[in-house]
Scaffold this active site. Sequence first.
Site, PDB file in Angstrom:
ATOM      1  N   HIS A 157       2.317  -7.078  26.861  1.00 23.71           N
ATOM      2  CA  HIS A 157       2.776  -8.320  26.183  1.00 23.71           C
ATOM      3  C   HIS A 157       4.224  -8.653  26.555  1.00 23.71           C
ATOM      4  O   HIS A 157       4.918  -9.324  25.788  1.00 23.71           O
ATOM      5  CB  HIS A 157       2.676  -8.211  24.654  1.00 23.71           C
ATOM      6  CG  HIS A 157       1.397  -7.631  24.160  1.00 23.71           C
ATOM      7  ND1 HIS A 157       0.313  -8.395  23.837  1.00 23.71           N
ATOM      8  CD2 HIS A 157       1.019  -6.338  23.975  1.00 23.71           C
ATOM      9  CE1 HIS A 157      -0.697  -7.608  23.441  1.00 23.71           C
ATOM     10  NE2 HIS A 157      -0.280  -6.355  23.533  1.00 23.71           N
ATOM     11  N   LYS A 284      25.053 -18.793  41.227  1.00 25.88           N
ATOM     12  CA  LYS A 284      23.606 -18.566  41.245  1.00 25.88           C
ATOM     13  C   LYS A 284      23.089 -17.944  42.532  1.00 25.88           C
ATOM     14  O   LYS A 284      23.567 -18.217  43.618  1.00 25.88           O
ATOM     15  CB  LYS A 284      22.877 -19.900  41.022  1.00 25.88           C
ATOM     16  CG  LYS A 284      23.200 -20.507  39.680  1.00 25.88           C
ATOM     17  CD  LYS A 284      22.112 -20.441  38.683  1.00 25.88           C
ATOM     18  CE  LYS A 284      20.845 -21.085  39.134  1.00 25.88           C
ATOM     19  NZ  LYS A 284      19.984 -21.450  38.028  1.00 25.88           N
ATOM     20  N   GLU A 291       9.468 -17.562  43.960  1.00 25.92           N
ATOM     21  CA  GLU A 291       8.920 -18.702  43.209  1.00 25.92           C
ATOM     22  C   GLU A 291       7.856 -19.442  44.022  1.00 25.92           C
ATOM     23  O   GLU A 291       6.839 -19.890  43.489  1.00 25.92           O
ATOM     24  CB  GLU A 291      10.041 -19.667  42.826  1.00 25.92           C
ATOM     25  CG  GLU A 291      10.990 -19.080  41.792  1.00 25.92           C
ATOM     26  CD  GLU A 291      12.240 -19.933  41.642  1.00 25.92           C
ATOM     27  OE1 GLU A 291      12.335 -20.662  40.647  1.00 25.92           O
ATOM     28  OE2 GLU A 291      13.124 -19.887  42.522  1.00 25.92           O
TER      29      GLU A 291
END
Length: 466
Positions: A157, A284, A291
């Site tokens: 989970h 960043k 992705e």
Amino acid sequence: MSNKMWGGRFSEGPDAIMEEINASIDFDKKLYSQDITGSKAHVAMLAHQGIVSSQDAQAISEGLTKIQEEIEHGEFTFSRALEDIHMNVESRLADLLGPSAGRLHTARSRNDQVATDFRLWVRDTMDTLDAQLADLQMAFVEKANEHAGVVMPGFTHLQSAQPVTFGHHMLAYVEMLGRDRGRVQDARRRMNESPLGCAALAGTSFPIDRHMTAESLGFDRPTANSLDGVSDRDFALEALSAASICAMHLSRFAEELVIWSSAQFRFVQLSDKFSTGSSIMPQKRNPDAAELVRAKVGRIIGALNALLIVMKGLPLTYSKDMQEDKEQAFDALQNLSLCIAAMTGMVKDLEPNKKELKKAAGSGYSTATDLADWLVRSLDMPFRNAHHVTGTLVAMAVERNIELHKLTLEEMQSVEPSITEDIFSVLSVDKSVRSRVSYGGTAPQNVRKQAKRWLKILEREQAARQ
Ligand code: ARG
């Protein structure tokens, strides 16, 4: 002007829109080499069987070689008016040889021709994917071996569940990819039958030898039913289905990489080679490759869906609907190949951040199961009672905002008086993972053994491939 390949009974040429919807050359030119190889096998067989003269066959074969060179050197003009790769090649052959070129199409139709070409392309692509997946497995196995003893949190989970080893996590993907390869290899075995010589649908009255063409194209045998041979595309569906499952697996690891490389987790460092910066936020490092691997599964499953829907409800045998089998299948399988390559690069460069992983492994009361197991083993407590006692201790630790092993013996004994000092020996994450030696469990010694097993398998395959 009507089509010069089939226009005998037509007085008018097609409408411009008809040409646009009908032509497949823009995408099926990808099949040029399979088309030429298939034609060469066919004409050699026609000559062997005395159906065309050996002079004609030789001239045709040489003409086909020349066409292949023209295409590869960018000197070939593809024409939409000629619809597809089959007629583009044949028409050029007629330019080169004159009327004798027309003998190539004896005892054959574009229906068995396209079924053969596409099967060859899918088959060869499956072989490439299989080899690429072996390389990816190797990259995972090497990481597993290197980091067999590195502890990290195992999740259910996406909540910390129990400590596991980084190597164990890597090997989970080796198993998945192993099954992906099994599916690719199974599909390949089933698809490796030659449709060539099924002709339009019913076979032919010419004395052809389908076993001969099957063998020269590397097929195991000819398809046994001509109606089936020209009209099924289950080979492509199986390929896309295997590809979809594989892409789904890659997407799961890609998602893990995205999570793990975030500033909130900092579990791993992705290499610069597979990250990008932001044009506005200088701090960043974005995991773009991961992705995109995560996203590309969409178009791969989409291609499987699209072809299933094209095929359902089609009466036997060939219908033009089936021309829609290729474009998305090309796209899907090529994108899977790109995903595997990107993933292999990312895995090779992947650096686990051992300190963060260990810290995270110990948080979230991840050794609670070890505590409960200790109660069962040392106090002979039934597991359900042990679960309850442990739950009370976890609640106590949560209340005080400390880790489990920071509770004092007295605090533990206030819940269960028989607990002894020995309990602290199972509360560290290292001890926890080292104790999980059951077959398939996460202990470093298991990981090393399994990594060695895979290494042997992959090295043996590599040697066989050379
Ligand atoms: N371009 C066609 C396809 O991809 C080739 C087969 C055409 N056959 C026919 N009977 N029109 O399916």
